[in-house]
Design an enzyme around this catalytic site. Structure first.
Site, mmCIF file in Angstrom:
data_model
loop_
_atom_site.group_PDB
_atom_site.id
_atom_site.type_symbol
_atom_site.label_atom_id
_atom_site.label_comp_id
_atom_site.label_asym_id
_atom_site.label_seq_id
_atom_site.Cartn_x
_atom_site.Cartn_y
_atom_site.Cartn_z
ATOM 1 N N LYS A 79 -0.762 4.972 8.538
ATOM 2 C CA LYS A 79 -0.029 5.116 7.491
ATOM 3 C C LYS A 79 -0.973 5.371 6.259
ATOM 4 C CE LYS A 79 2.085 2.091 3.820
ATOM 5 N NZ LYS A 79 2.364 0.772 3.563
ATOM 6 N N LYS A 123 -7.553 1.739 -2.962
ATOM 7 C CA LYS A 123 -7.377 1.275 -1.497
ATOM 8 C C LYS A 123 -7.216 2.361 -0.548
ATOM 9 C CE LYS A 123 -5.613 -1.224 1.761
ATOM 10 N NZ LYS A 123 -4.309 -2.058 1.705
ATOM 11 N N THR A 128 0.923 -1.136 -0.291
ATOM 12 C CA THR A 128 0.003 -0.021 -0.075
ATOM 13 C C THR A 128 1.039 1.209 -0.043
ATOM 14 O OG1 THR A 128 -1.843 -1.161 1.260
ATOM 15 C CG2 THR A 128 -1.835 1.403 1.404
#
Length: 298
Positions: free
Chosen positions: A244, A168, A93
């Site tokens: 994050k 995402k 990611t």
């Protein structure tokens, strides 16, 4: 079957690589952590001394790295040259711009690239039920499909390279916001004298129903598999990872000028949560921070 290099054999990558082995692929892997190497070796992965050696001559190179900087460093540090005509699948990611840059580097060397971040957590990685959000050309997606199908149940083509990462980040922004909302609602209900059992029974069957409530409920005793039942200890989706991901979403918010005040606030709250013990605990543990700020009501 293909020869697949899998780089990054941690809590997510290790089970994903194991599923590729079970599907009959020849999997060569690398991870700098000895414990991760040992677990992968026990699951049939051939451990190599470096990522470039694992990738040498591979048909497919799958990466699952902690951040985009590591990905680009590895690509520019000889990984692409080790398998210049391979199909590169990145399931990390990372920032959308980093994914696009990674694709440019691979294509310049004559290879193919898709960004394919995942949803489903450690359970999905272990059971082979992950959802892949894929960015790339139609042809490259079809080339990647047999590899992805060995690790996941749902494969969604989101658009060009970088689109998988975009989806995402948006998905996890919703998840972070909803977990905060669910946690605040539980604390408010408790403060008003409503039991957790009663609130869950109503909310899980009413308009508040959502994944954060029904699958990862932040109070114990409601959902059998929830990390709340074990004090938010791993495994789970750690607060550091949520922080994050929301940080990446915040960067995209700023770059696009999107009015996303809830996403911005969620990023701030999870940044504070991950600055302490929350970094190594499930992201649902943010309910404890909310309780503390509310005077500690139970």
């Amino acid at each position: 079957m293909s020869t697949i290099a899998f780089l990054g054999l941690g809590n997510m990558g290790g089970p994903m690589a194991a599923n590729l082995v079970r599907a009959g692929h020849d999997v060569r892997g690398f991870d700098p952590v000895p414990a991760a190497q040992e677990r992968a070796r026990d699951n049939g992965v051939t451990i190599c001394p470096s990522g470039t050696e694992a990738a040498s001559g591979a048909d497919v190179v799958v990466t699952m790295f902690p951040n985009g900087a590591i990905l680009l460093d590895s690509y520019q540090g000889g990984l692409i040259e080790a398998a210049p005509s391979a199909l590169f699948i990145d399931s990390s990611t990372i920032d959308v711009a980093q994914a696009r840059r990674a694709g440019e580097l691979v294509r310049a060397a004559g290879g193919r690239f898709v960004d394919a971040p995942v949803s489903g957590g450690i359970t999905g990685a272990t059971q082979g039920t992950l959802t892949f959000m894929v960015g790339g050309d139609d042809e490259d997606l079809e080339a990647a499909r047999p590899t992805l199908e060995a690790m996941g149940r749902t494969i969604v083509h989101c658009g060009v390279v970088g689109a998988g990462q975009a989806v995402k980040l948006c998905n996890n922004m919703v998840l972070g916001v909803t977990m905060i909302a669910v946690s605040e609602a539980f604390v408010l209900a408790e403060s008003l004298g409503v039991s957790d059992d009663v609130f869950f029974d109503v909310a899980s069957h009413a308009t508040a129903s959502c994944w954060a409530l029904n699958s990862n409920c932040p109070v114990p005793g409601q959902v059998e598999t929830s990390p709340a039942n074990r004090g938010f200890a791993p495994p789970g989706f750690l607060g550091a990872l949520m922080s994050k991901d929301l940080g990446l979403a915040l960067s995209a918010i700023d770059q696009t000028g999107t009015d996303a005040r809830m996403g911005r606030l969620a990023a701030e709250l999870y940044r504070d949560y991950a600055a302490g013990e929350g970094a190594g605990r499930d992201f649902g543990g943010i309910i404890e921070s909310i309780r503390e700020r509310s005077g500690g009501q139970q």
